[in-house]
Enzyme design. Structure first.
Site, PDB file in Angstrom:
ATOM      1  N   THR A   1     -28.272  22.419 -23.348  1.00 21.56           N
ATOM      2  CA  THR A   1     -29.145  21.798 -22.356  1.00 21.56           C
ATOM      3  C   THR A   1     -28.975  22.413 -20.973  1.00 21.56           C
ATOM      4  O   THR A   1     -29.950  22.559 -20.221  1.00 21.56           O
ATOM      5  CB  THR A   1     -28.870  20.282 -22.278  1.00 21.56           C
ATOM      6  OG1 THR A   1     -29.153  19.693 -23.553  1.00 21.56           O
ATOM      7  CG2 THR A   1     -29.730  19.612 -21.210  1.00 21.56           C
TER       8      THR A   1
ATOM      9  N   ARG B   1     -15.748   8.760 -45.238  1.00 20.22           N
ATOM     10  CA  ARG B   1     -15.633   7.910 -44.053  1.00 20.22           C
ATOM     11  C   ARG B   1     -15.538   6.465 -44.535  1.00 20.22           C
ATOM     12  O   ARG B   1     -16.533   5.813 -44.818  1.00 20.22           O
ATOM     13  CB  ARG B   1     -16.822   8.119 -43.119  1.00 20.22           C
ATOM     14  CG  ARG B   1     -16.931   9.550 -42.593  1.00 20.22           C
ATOM     15  CD  ARG B   1     -18.068   9.697 -41.587  1.00 20.22           C
ATOM     16  NE  ARG B   1     -17.811   8.951 -40.367  1.00 20.22           N
ATOM     17  CZ  ARG B   1     -18.561   7.955 -39.928  1.00 20.22           C
ATOM     18  NH1 ARG B   1     -19.626   7.568 -40.606  1.00 20.22           N
ATOM     19  NH2 ARG B   1     -18.266   7.334 -38.804  1.00 20.22           N
TER      20      ARG B   1
END
Length: 335
Positions: free
Chosen positions: A11, A235
């Site tokens: 960005t 997870r």
């Protein structure tokens, strides 16, 4: 001090286009003007390279990590410290990956980026880049670190916490290495690791990531693991729990483990230590030979699996190294 900057995209150097933000700003001109106007650093002692092509960090791959590593080594002898400009989406993956690959680099590498492009008046680009420069100029930075939103973090202990806040990153287990200010406040540098001499380059590897959720079925899990990947990262809940009342769920994991595929268990909690078998709901994972990610961030354990696979380790050595700190990514060796 001689500094080298590696610009990967992100960005910070993007401009508006009909398809959204894309790389295109004059980052080199902006950076050297910033150094001339707001720093005592001699800009003639600062070098810069840009990856070709520049990327949105959402497109980063293990090959991208290796390109950064190669660039850093290319300038190793001609610079004393290094800055890497990188997109925020996967910056914590890249910093984790490089922390393992650069344990014998011997010079500080600080990553940064921004939530707004440098051309916007509200941009945080200047604050983050000057913060990264101040971190390496301080003489306290070490290893691979990440500066963002007035904080310096260990590169393998950080995770992206916000897509919009200027305090975009957090280190939920260890906290920041330092906070910028007048003066900077430095904290305990944290644990060190065993290091890794002459690591093999990162390569593309097939890792299946499975997030346990209420209602997951054995058939769905089995289909997610077929064909067998090279490693499975689960997870789990809490300290390493999964549904133990779902018929066949543990069997689906046992099938890949019995096939020689390493199974690693991390927690969905940002603050947790995985202790397999602490609850009955986690006993099944321990029984199939899964190993604990201890208190590593998701980014740290995922990239560590990628790193260990790239080293071509056997099953026993692989499992042993998951819980052993290479670069301070885990608080204590797995027992």
């Amino acid at each position: 001090m001689r500094l080298h900057v590696t610009y990967t995209g992100g960005t910070i150097g993007m401009v508006e286009s009909p398809d959204g933000l894309v790389p295109g700003a004059d980052l080199r001109g902006w950076l050297f003007q910033l150094l001339r106007q707001g720093s005592d650093l001699d800009s003639s002692k600062v070098s810069l390279t840009a990856l070709d092509p520049l990327i949105d960090s959402s497109n980063a791959t293990p090959g991208s990590w290796q390109s950064i590593i190669d660039d850093l080594w290319r300038f190793h002898d001609s610079a004393d410290a290094f800055i890497v400009l990188h997109g925020t989406d996967t910056m914590s993956y890249t910093t984790s990956a490089l922390s393992y690959a650069l344990t014998d680099f011997g010079k500080p590498v600080v990553f940064t980026g921004s939530q707004h492009p440098l051309g916007k008046i509200e941009s945080d680009a200047t604050a983050n880049v000057t913060g990264a420069f101040n971190a390496v100029l301080s003489g306290h930075a070490q290893g691979v670190e990440l500066f963002f939103g007035h904080h310096l973090f260990a590169g393998n202990r950080v995770t992206k916490a916000s897509s919009w806040a200027f305090e975009g990153f957090a280190s939920p287990i260890t906290g920041p290495v330092a906070q910028s200010g007048t003066p900077w406040h430095w904290n305990d540098a944290g644990s060190e690791g065993c290091g890794w001499r002459n690591p093999a380059p990162y390569r593309q590897h097939d890792i299946a990531v499975v997030t346990m959720v209420p209602g997951i079925s054995a058939d769905r899990l089995a289909s997610m693991l077929a064909p067998h990947p090279q490693a499975v990262l689960i997870r789990a809940y809490g300290v390493g729990n999964m549904p133990d009342a779902v018929p066949g769920l543990t069997d689906a994991i046992r099938a890949v483990a019995d096939g020689g595929v390493p199974v690693i268990v991390a927690s969905q909690c940002q603050q947790a230590e995985v202790m397999l078998g602490r609850y009955q709901a986690g006993a099944g994972l321990a029984e199939v030979g899964a190993c604990s990610a201890v208190d590593m961030t998701f980014e740290a354990v995922y990239t560590k699996i990628m790193f260990l696979l790239s080293q071509g380790l056997g099953a026993a050595d692989f499992t042993d190294w998951v819980g052993r700190p290479i670069a301070g990514e885990v608080s204590s060796p797995q027992q």
